[in-house]
Design a protein around this motif. Structure first.
Motif, PDB file in Angstrom:
ATOM      1  N   GLU A  49     -29.573  74.140  41.069  1.00 43.31           N
ATOM      2  CA  GLU A  49     -29.238  75.445  41.637  1.00 43.31           C
ATOM      3  C   GLU A  49     -28.285  75.286  42.821  1.00 43.31           C
ATOM      4  O   GLU A  49     -27.283  76.000  42.942  1.00 43.31           O
ATOM      5  CB  GLU A  49     -30.511  76.159  42.083  1.00 43.31           C
ATOM      6  N   SER A  50     -28.597  74.333  43.692  1.00 42.29           N
ATOM      7  CA  SER A  50     -27.758  74.103  44.873  1.00 42.29           C
ATOM      8  C   SER A  50     -26.374  73.587  44.482  1.00 42.29           C
ATOM      9  O   SER A  50     -25.353  74.073  44.979  1.00 42.29           O
ATOM     10  CB  SER A  50     -28.448  73.097  45.799  1.00 42.29           C
ATOM     11  N   VAL A  83     -30.681  75.636  32.301  1.00 41.09           N
ATOM     12  CA  VAL A  83     -29.923  76.893  32.255  1.00 41.09           C
ATOM     13  C   VAL A  83     -30.414  77.860  33.330  1.00 41.09           C
ATOM     14  O   VAL A  83     -29.612  78.524  33.995  1.00 41.09           O
ATOM     15  CB  VAL A  83     -30.023  77.529  30.855  1.00 41.09           C
ATOM     16  N   SER A  84     -31.721  77.936  33.507  1.00 39.90           N
ATOM     17  CA  SER A  84     -32.297  78.840  34.510  1.00 39.90           C
ATOM     18  C   SER A  84     -31.782  78.509  35.909  1.00 39.90           C
ATOM     19  O   SER A  84     -31.393  79.403  36.672  1.00 39.90           O
ATOM     20  CB  SER A  84     -33.823  78.750  34.473  1.00 39.90           C
ATOM     21  N   GLU A  85     -31.750  77.224  36.246  1.00 41.87           N
ATOM     22  CA  GLU A  85     -31.289  76.818  37.580  1.00 41.87           C
ATOM     23  C   GLU A  85     -29.788  77.037  37.742  1.00 41.87           C
ATOM     24  O   GLU A  85     -29.332  77.528  38.779  1.00 41.87           O
ATOM     25  CB  GLU A  85     -31.639  75.349  37.826  1.00 41.87           C
ATOM     26  N   LEU A  86     -29.016  76.679  36.723  1.00 36.45           N
ATOM     27  CA  LEU A  86     -27.562  76.822  36.824  1.00 36.45           C
ATOM     28  C   LEU A  86     -27.149  78.284  36.928  1.00 36.45           C
ATOM     29  O   LEU A  86     -26.207  78.634  37.647  1.00 36.45           O
ATOM     30  CB  LEU A  86     -26.891  76.189  35.603  1.00 36.45           C
ATOM     31  N   SER A  87     -27.860  79.143  36.218  1.00 38.92           N
ATOM     32  CA  SER A  87     -27.494  80.565  36.149  1.00 38.92           C
ATOM     33  C   SER A  87     -27.671  81.294  37.471  1.00 38.92           C
ATOM     34  O   SER A  87     -27.164  82.408  37.641  1.00 38.92           O
ATOM     35  CB  SER A  87     -28.327  81.268  35.067  1.00 38.92           C
ATOM     36  N   GLY A 120     -21.091  76.659  23.836  1.00 39.73           N
ATOM     37  CA  GLY A 120     -21.558  78.015  24.097  1.00 39.73           C
ATOM     38  C   GLY A 120     -21.302  78.385  25.544  1.00 39.73           C
ATOM     39  O   GLY A 120     -20.369  77.895  26.171  1.00 39.73           O
ATOM     40  N   THR A 121     -22.144  79.248  26.061  1.00 45.09           N
ATOM     41  CA  THR A 121     -22.112  79.629  27.475  1.00 45.09           C
ATOM     42  C   THR A 121     -23.536  79.499  28.017  1.00 45.09           C
ATOM     43  O   THR A 121     -24.482  79.253  27.257  1.00 45.09           O
ATOM     44  CB  THR A 121     -21.630  81.077  27.652  1.00 45.09           C
ATOM     45  N   LEU A 122     -23.685  79.714  29.307  1.00 45.91           N
ATOM     46  CA  LEU A 122     -25.039  79.660  29.858  1.00 45.91           C
ATOM     47  C   LEU A 122     -25.950  80.705  29.219  1.00 45.91           C
ATOM     48  O   LEU A 122     -27.170  80.532  29.169  1.00 45.91           O
ATOM     49  CB  LEU A 122     -24.991  79.882  31.376  1.00 45.91           C
ATOM     50  N   LYS A 123     -25.352  81.749  28.689  1.00 46.10           N
ATOM     51  CA  LYS A 123     -26.133  82.823  28.073  1.00 46.10           C
ATOM     52  C   LYS A 123     -26.788  82.380  26.766  1.00 46.10           C
ATOM     53  O   LYS A 123     -27.926  82.792  26.456  1.00 46.10           O
ATOM     54  CB  LYS A 123     -25.236  84.041  27.821  1.00 46.10           C
ATOM     55  N   ASP A 124     -26.091  81.543  25.984  1.00 45.93           N
ATOM     56  CA  ASP A 124     -26.613  81.240  24.637  1.00 45.93           C
ATOM     57  C   ASP A 124     -26.775  79.752  24.327  1.00 45.93           C
ATOM     58  O   ASP A 124     -27.227  79.396  23.236  1.00 45.93           O
ATOM     59  CB  ASP A 124     -25.716  81.872  23.568  1.00 45.93           C
ATOM     60  N   ILE A 125     -26.426  78.844  25.244  1.00 49.71           N
ATOM     61  CA  ILE A 125     -26.431  77.418  24.908  1.00 49.71           C
ATOM     62  C   ILE A 125     -27.833  76.900  24.598  1.00 49.71           C
ATOM     63  O   ILE A 125     -28.013  76.054  23.720  1.00 49.71           O
ATOM     64  CB  ILE A 125     -25.778  76.569  26.032  1.00 49.71           C
ATOM     65  N   ALA A 126     -28.862  77.421  25.276  1.00 50.79           N
ATOM     66  CA  ALA A 126     -30.227  76.944  25.032  1.00 50.79           C
ATOM     67  C   ALA A 126     -30.649  77.228  23.598  1.00 50.79           C
ATOM     68  O   ALA A 126     -31.242  76.370  22.928  1.00 50.79           O
ATOM     69  CB  ALA A 126     -31.202  77.590  26.016  1.00 50.79           C
ATOM     70  N   ILE A 127     -30.343  78.422  23.110  1.00 45.52           N
ATOM     71  CA  ILE A 127     -30.685  78.796  21.730  1.00 45.52           C
ATOM     72  C   ILE A 127     -29.939  77.899  20.750  1.00 45.52           C
ATOM     73  O   ILE A 127     -30.513  77.390  19.780  1.00 45.52           O
ATOM     74  CB  ILE A 127     -30.342  80.280  21.470  1.00 45.52           C
ATOM     75  N   LYS A 128     -28.657  77.690  20.998  1.00 47.33           N
ATOM     76  CA  LYS A 128     -27.840  76.869  20.093  1.00 47.33           C
ATOM     77  C   LYS A 128     -28.317  75.416  20.054  1.00 47.33           C
ATOM     78  O   LYS A 128     -28.325  74.785  18.996  1.00 47.33           O
ATOM     79  CB  LYS A 128     -26.377  76.938  20.510  1.00 47.33           C
ATOM     80  N   VAL A 129     -28.703  74.880  21.203  1.00 43.52           N
ATOM     81  CA  VAL A 129     -29.195  73.499  21.262  1.00 43.52           C
ATOM     82  C   VAL A 129     -30.500  73.361  20.488  1.00 43.52           C
ATOM     83  O   VAL A 129     -30.713  72.383  19.767  1.00 43.52           O
ATOM     84  CB  VAL A 129     -29.380  73.072  22.740  1.00 43.52           C
ATOM     85  N   LYS A 130     -31.372  74.348  20.619  1.00 41.81           N
ATOM     86  CA  LYS A 130     -32.636  74.311  19.883  1.00 41.81           C
ATOM     87  C   LYS A 130     -32.407  74.447  18.379  1.00 41.81           C
ATOM     88  O   LYS A 130     -33.060  73.776  17.572  1.00 41.81           O
ATOM     89  CB  LYS A 130     -33.570  75.415  20.376  1.00 41.81           C
ATOM     90  N   GLN A 131     -31.466  75.298  17.996  1.00 40.59           N
ATOM     91  CA  GLN A 131     -31.143  75.447  16.577  1.00 40.59           C
ATOM     92  C   GLN A 131     -30.598  74.155  15.989  1.00 40.59           C
ATOM     93  O   GLN A 131     -30.837  73.835  14.820  1.00 40.59           O
ATOM     94  CB  GLN A 131     -30.134  76.586  16.392  1.00 40.59           C
ATOM     95  N   ALA A 132     -29.866  73.392  16.817  1.00 43.02           N
ATOM     96  CA  ALA A 132     -29.302  72.113  16.370  1.00 43.02           C
ATOM     97  C   ALA A 132     -30.322  70.974  16.478  1.00 43.02           C
ATOM     98  O   ALA A 132     -30.047  69.849  16.051  1.00 43.02           O
ATOM     99  CB  ALA A 132     -28.072  71.770  17.201  1.00 43.02           C
ATOM    100  N   ASN A 133     -31.494  71.299  17.035  1.00 35.85           N
ATOM    101  CA  ASN A 133     -32.584  70.326  17.189  1.00 35.85           C
ATOM    102  C   ASN A 133     -32.149  69.098  17.999  1.00 35.85           C
ATOM    103  O   ASN A 133     -32.477  67.965  17.664  1.00 35.85           O
ATOM    104  CB  ASN A 133     -33.127  69.894  15.818  1.00 35.85           C
ATOM    105  N   ILE A 134     -31.403  69.342  19.065  1.00 40.48           N
ATOM    106  CA  ILE A 134     -30.990  68.259  19.965  1.00 40.48           C
ATOM    107  C   ILE A 134     -31.988  68.192  21.110  1.00 40.48           C
ATOM    108  O   ILE A 134     -32.147  69.146  21.867  1.00 40.48           O
ATOM    109  CB  ILE A 134     -29.570  68.502  20.508  1.00 40.48           C
TER     110      ILE A 134
END
Length: 254
Positions: free
Chosen positions: A153-154, A175-179, A204-218
């Motif tokens: 965050e900092s 993502v939560s901290e960066l956002s 992606g962006t901070l808005k959707d990267i978490a979902i995309k990473v989980k979908q890719a199973n990384i």
């Protein structure tokens, strides 16, 4: 006479991305201790047939240094092979401290970090004029604590290019901290196993990267890169090759 320990950065994955000096050291080594959970074992293919090989993933610090001490006392060359560049999250300082205590000679050979392997995979420059001239290399807090002033965050408050190791397994937290300081539409790329044959890239962006990473199973072995340098943006050319900019090697052409 006593032997020597040489720490080697093996690069991000592709075996031909090790330095010539690192390659030649492995060729000559009598004893090789390599980070088997991360280093591509193909970088050891040129070793001597009688070289002793140890996988440090199965060893603790004292066991590693004991092997080094025994080999060097027999005037042998030890190649300590780390992934990427050993100066970044390589845990070499604690090994060097013990080598110094035991008066064992050592040397470091740098390597290509996965930061730069990932940038190459993305075909991106991490520093663009007036967009970002700073690269922050960091990791989220896990079992290894971080200084308070180095929280994601900092660091995000600088809006610089950020390269995050060891964070994809906690992508929601990252993502939560960066956002909290980056705009939610800030571009993000996740590069899994940069330069390996099974390299994977998720954008992606901070808005959707978490979902995309989980979908890719990384879930591991991936670099997170954040910043406007990743986006389809206009930027000014640098002064380096500007025809109107003079320096000691070139006159200006106005």
């Amino acid at each position: 006479m006593t032997g020597k320990v040489i720490f080697i950065g093996a690069g991000p994955g592709a075996p031909d991305l090790i330095t010539v000096r690192g390659y030649q050291t492995i060729q000559k080594a009598d004893c090789i201790i390599y980070a088997g959970s991360l280093v591509n074992k193909k970088v050891l293919d040129n070793r001597k047939s009688d070289a002793k090989v140890f996988n440090s993933a199965e060893l603790n610090l004292n066991e590693i240094v004991t092997i080094m001490e025994k080999a060097t006392s027999e005037n042998k060359l030890v190649a300590r092979v780390h992934t990427g560049d050993p100066s970044i999250y390589g845990a070499i300082a604690e090994q060097i401290r013990l080598l110094k205590e035991k008066s064992i000679e050592y040397e470091l050979i740098p390597g290509v970090s996965s930061v730069f392997g990932s940038a190459a995979a993305l075909e991106k420059e991490l520093t663009l004029p007036e967009i970002s001239q700073t690269v922050i290399i960091t990791r989220p807090e896990g079992r290894t604590p971080k200084p308070k002033d180095e929280s994601l965050e900092s660091l995000a408050s600088h809006h610089a290019t950020m390269c995050i190791f060891l964070g994809v397994g906690m992508i929601d937290k990252v993502v939560s901290e960066l956002s909290k300081n980056y705009p939610i539409n800030t571009p993000v790329a996740v590069v899994k196993k940069a330069t390996w044959p099974d390299q994977e890239i998720v954008k992606g962006t901070l808005k959707d990267i978490a979902i995309k990473v989980k979908q890719a199973n990384i879930t591991k072995t991936a670099m997170i890169i954040v910043g406007e340098v990743l986006g389809p943006i206009d930027f000014n050319d640098s002064k380096l090759y500007d025809a109107t900019f003079a320096h000691e090697y070139r006159d200006s052409k106005k």
